[in-house]
Design a protein around this motif. Structure first.
Motif, PDB file in Angstrom:
ATOM      1  N   GLU A  31      75.491  14.000  56.091  1.00  0.00           N
ATOM      2  CA  GLU A  31      76.676  13.610  55.321  1.00  0.00           C
ATOM      3  C   GLU A  31      77.504  14.836  54.931  1.00  0.00           C
ATOM      4  OE1 GLU A  31      75.001   9.596  53.098  1.00  0.00           O
ATOM      5  OE2 GLU A  31      74.610  11.553  52.215  1.00  0.00           O
ATOM      6  N   ILE A  32      76.818  15.902  54.549  1.00  0.00           N
ATOM      7  CA  ILE A  32      77.513  17.134  54.158  1.00  0.00           C
ATOM      8  C   ILE A  32      78.327  17.674  55.333  1.00  0.00           C
ATOM      9  CG2 ILE A  32      77.162  19.579  53.580  1.00  0.00           C
ATOM     10  CD1 ILE A  32      74.836  18.644  51.754  1.00  0.00           C
ATOM     11  N   THR A  33      77.694  17.790  56.492  1.00  0.00           N
ATOM     12  CA  THR A  33      78.402  18.373  57.647  1.00  0.00           C
ATOM     13  C   THR A  33      79.474  17.421  58.173  1.00  0.00           C
ATOM     14  OG1 THR A  33      76.662  17.635  59.176  1.00  0.00           O
ATOM     15  CG2 THR A  33      76.495  19.897  58.299  1.00  0.00           C
ATOM     16  N   ASP A  34      79.213  16.121  58.187  1.00  0.00           N
ATOM     17  CA  ASP A  34      80.224  15.161  58.658  1.00  0.00           C
ATOM     18  C   ASP A  34      81.480  15.210  57.793  1.00  0.00           C
ATOM     19  OD1 ASP A  34      78.563  14.338  60.697  1.00  0.00           O
ATOM     20  OD2 ASP A  34      78.074  12.387  59.786  1.00  0.00           O
ATOM     21  N   PHE A  35      81.291  15.177  56.473  1.00  0.00           N
ATOM     22  CA  PHE A  35      82.441  15.239  55.566  1.00  0.00           C
ATOM     23  C   PHE A  35      83.199  16.543  55.774  1.00  0.00           C
ATOM     24  CE2 PHE A  35      84.765  16.330  51.785  1.00  0.00           C
ATOM     25  CZ  PHE A  35      85.294  15.135  51.341  1.00  0.00           C
ATOM     26  N   ALA A  36      82.470  17.641  55.801  1.00  0.00           N
ATOM     27  CA  ALA A  36      83.112  18.952  55.910  1.00  0.00           C
ATOM     28  C   ALA A  36      83.842  19.129  57.235  1.00  0.00           C
ATOM     29  CB  ALA A  36      82.074  20.052  55.718  1.00  0.00           C
ATOM     30  N   GLU A  37      83.268  18.639  58.310  1.00  0.00           N
ATOM     31  CA  GLU A  37      83.943  18.775  59.602  1.00  0.00           C
ATOM     32  C   GLU A  37      85.294  18.065  59.589  1.00  0.00           C
ATOM     33  OE1 GLU A  37      81.026  17.470  62.444  1.00  0.00           O
ATOM     34  OE2 GLU A  37      79.882  19.333  62.248  1.00  0.00           O
ATOM     35  N   ARG A  38      85.400  16.977  58.845  1.00  0.00           N
ATOM     36  CA  ARG A  38      86.660  16.238  58.777  1.00  0.00           C
ATOM     37  C   ARG A  38      87.630  16.801  57.744  1.00  0.00           C
ATOM     38  NH1 ARG A  38      86.598  10.184  58.155  1.00  0.00           N
ATOM     39  NH2 ARG A  38      88.707  10.523  58.904  1.00  0.00           N
ATOM     40  N   PHE A  39      87.106  17.267  56.595  1.00  0.00           N
ATOM     41  CA  PHE A  39      87.992  17.546  55.471  1.00  0.00           C
ATOM     42  C   PHE A  39      87.925  18.959  54.892  1.00  0.00           C
ATOM     43  CE2 PHE A  39      86.919  12.975  55.298  1.00  0.00           C
ATOM     44  CZ  PHE A  39      88.179  12.464  55.579  1.00  0.00           C
ATOM     45  N   ALA A  43      82.329  27.224  57.172  1.00  0.00           N
ATOM     46  CA  ALA A  43      80.983  27.377  57.738  1.00  0.00           C
ATOM     47  C   ALA A  43      79.880  27.089  56.719  1.00  0.00           C
ATOM     48  CB  ALA A  43      80.821  28.778  58.322  1.00  0.00           C
ATOM     49  N   ILE A  44      80.114  27.364  55.448  1.00  0.00           N
ATOM     50  CA  ILE A  44      79.081  27.096  54.437  1.00  0.00           C
ATOM     51  C   ILE A  44      78.799  25.605  54.283  1.00  0.00           C
ATOM     52  CG2 ILE A  44      79.358  29.226  53.110  1.00  0.00           C
ATOM     53  CD1 ILE A  44      81.138  27.621  51.147  1.00  0.00           C
ATOM     54  N   HIS A  45      79.724  24.766  54.805  1.00  0.00           N
ATOM     55  CA  HIS A  45      79.567  23.314  54.745  1.00  0.00           C
ATOM     56  C   HIS A  45      79.214  22.695  56.094  1.00  0.00           C
ATOM     57  CE1 HIS A  45      81.452  23.855  50.905  1.00  0.00           C
ATOM     58  NE2 HIS A  45      82.696  23.934  51.368  1.00  0.00           N
ATOM     59  N   THR A  46      79.474  23.411  57.182  1.00  0.00           N
ATOM     60  CA  THR A  46      79.339  22.806  58.520  1.00  0.00           C
ATOM     61  C   THR A  46      78.278  23.439  59.409  1.00  0.00           C
ATOM     62  OG1 THR A  46      81.025  24.258  59.463  1.00  0.00           O
ATOM     63  CG2 THR A  46      81.782  22.134  58.577  1.00  0.00           C
ATOM     64  N   ASP A  47      77.907  24.681  59.148  1.00  0.00           N
ATOM     65  CA  ASP A  47      77.029  25.428  60.045  1.00  0.00           C
ATOM     66  C   ASP A  47      75.809  25.951  59.285  1.00  0.00           C
ATOM     67  OD1 ASP A  47      75.767  27.281  61.706  1.00  0.00           O
ATOM     68  OD2 ASP A  47      77.645  28.153  62.428  1.00  0.00           O
ATOM     69  N   PRO A  48      74.668  25.271  59.413  1.00  0.00           N
ATOM     70  CA  PRO A  48      73.475  25.682  58.665  1.00  0.00           C
ATOM     71  C   PRO A  48      73.068  27.138  58.910  1.00  0.00           C
ATOM     72  CG  PRO A  48      73.154  23.503  59.565  1.00  0.00           C
ATOM     73  CD  PRO A  48      74.439  24.026  60.157  1.00  0.00           C
ATOM     74  N   ASP A  57      72.813  31.118  50.657  1.00  0.00           N
ATOM     75  CA  ASP A  57      71.487  31.078  51.270  1.00  0.00           C
ATOM     76  C   ASP A  57      71.145  29.689  51.817  1.00  0.00           C
ATOM     77  OD1 ASP A  57      69.129  32.348  52.080  1.00  0.00           O
ATOM     78  OD2 ASP A  57      68.059  31.709  50.272  1.00  0.00           O
ATOM     79  N   GLY A  58      72.160  29.013  52.351  1.00  0.00           N
ATOM     80  CA  GLY A  58      71.950  27.701  52.950  1.00  0.00           C
ATOM     81  C   GLY A  58      73.165  26.823  52.822  1.00  0.00           C
ATOM     82  N   LEU A  59      73.119  25.717  53.519  1.00  0.00           N
ATOM     83  CA  LEU A  59      74.215  24.759  53.553  1.00  0.00           C
ATOM     84  C   LEU A  59      74.488  24.177  52.172  1.00  0.00           C
ATOM     85  CD1 LEU A  59      75.871  23.466  55.957  1.00  0.00           C
ATOM     86  CD2 LEU A  59      74.356  21.508  55.693  1.00  0.00           C
ATOM     87  N   ILE A  60      75.767  24.068  51.823  1.00  0.00           N
ATOM     88  CA  ILE A  60      76.154  23.410  50.569  1.00  0.00           C
ATOM     89  C   ILE A  60      77.260  22.403  50.848  1.00  0.00           C
ATOM     90  CG2 ILE A  60      75.460  25.347  49.106  1.00  0.00           C
ATOM     91  CD1 ILE A  60      78.487  26.000  48.796  1.00  0.00           C
ATOM     92  N   ALA A  61      77.324  21.385  50.013  1.00  0.00           N
ATOM     93  CA  ALA A  61      78.353  20.354  50.147  1.00  0.00           C
ATOM     94  C   ALA A  61      79.699  20.897  49.684  1.00  0.00           C
ATOM     95  CB  ALA A  61      77.986  19.124  49.323  1.00  0.00           C
ATOM     96  N   SER A  62      80.752  20.425  50.317  1.00  0.00           N
ATOM     97  CA  SER A  62      82.100  20.687  49.831  1.00  0.00           C
ATOM     98  C   SER A  62      82.231  20.098  48.429  1.00  0.00           C
ATOM     99  CB  SER A  62      83.102  20.012  50.771  1.00  0.00           C
ATOM    100  OG  SER A  62      84.372  19.934  50.176  1.00  0.00           O
ATOM    101  N   GLY A  63      82.929  20.801  47.570  1.00  0.00           N
ATOM    102  CA  GLY A  63      83.180  20.258  46.237  1.00  0.00           C
ATOM    103  C   GLY A  63      83.928  18.934  46.294  1.00  0.00           C
ATOM    104  N   TYR A  64      84.793  18.803  47.301  1.00  0.00           N
ATOM    105  CA  TYR A  64      85.545  17.554  47.445  1.00  0.00           C
ATOM    106  C   TYR A  64      84.634  16.407  47.863  1.00  0.00           C
ATOM    107  CZ  TYR A  64      89.402  20.704  46.918  1.00  0.00           C
ATOM    108  OH  TYR A  64      90.251  21.656  46.425  1.00  0.00           O
TER     109      TYR A  64
END
Length: 154
Positions: A31-39, A43-48, A57-64
């Motif tokens: 869900e994190i990468t799908d949302f980020a790829e669209r919106f 890289a911190i949201h799309t590329d582990p 130090d790892g993937l994080i969700a977009s604040g949005y």
């Protein structure tokens, strides 16, 4: 929701100071990468791999994404019952801590003010303070929300 529904929550039904728990949702890596790829394709949201090399130090969700998830819980719990005319805006949005895959987010809202509109006697405004926490009780998002509601009677 509209004012023709007799079970709707109108301005007069809102209690200042009331805190409502709006449930929780667990965030997945997909869900994190799908949302980020669209919106929000950082890289911190799309590329582990890239995110692992970042200060986070790892993937994080977009604040949005976090904000969108919290709105969904608010709508499902309280807003769909209210006689909402429109959102008037949000203030003081603060992303306090990163949201990571596997985090479970919980949302609470507290009504901080409810008042009749000075310009339209059939409506009123509510202000609410929204807090999103993770499974450890750490605040990850806070904001102030403002909504225009119908009044039961002007």
């Amino acid at each position: 929701m509209n004012g023709t529904d007799e079970d709707a929550v109108f301005l007069e039904d809102v209690t200042v100071g009331e805190t409502i728990s709006c449930g929780s949702v667990t965030v997945t890596e997909e869900e994190i990468t799908d949302f980020a790829e669209r919106f929000d394709p950082l890289a911190i949201h799309t590329d582990p791999s890239a995110a692992a090399e970042s200060r986070y130090d790892g993937l994080i969700a977009s604040g949005y994404h976090t904000l969108s998830l919290s709105v969904r819980l608010l709508v499902e719990t309280v807003r769909k019952e209210r006689a909402v005319i429109a959102g008037l805006g949000i203030d003081d949005v603060r992303w306090r801590e990163p949201v990571r895959p596997g985090d479970t987010l919980s949302v609470t809202t507290t009504i901080t003010d409810a008042r009749a509109s000075e310009s339209d006697p059939g409506t009123g405004v509510i202000d609410e303070s929204i807090v999103v926490t993770n499974q450890d009780g750490v605040e990850v998002l806070t904001l102030e929300n403002h909504e225009l509601l119908e009044r039961r009677s002007p």
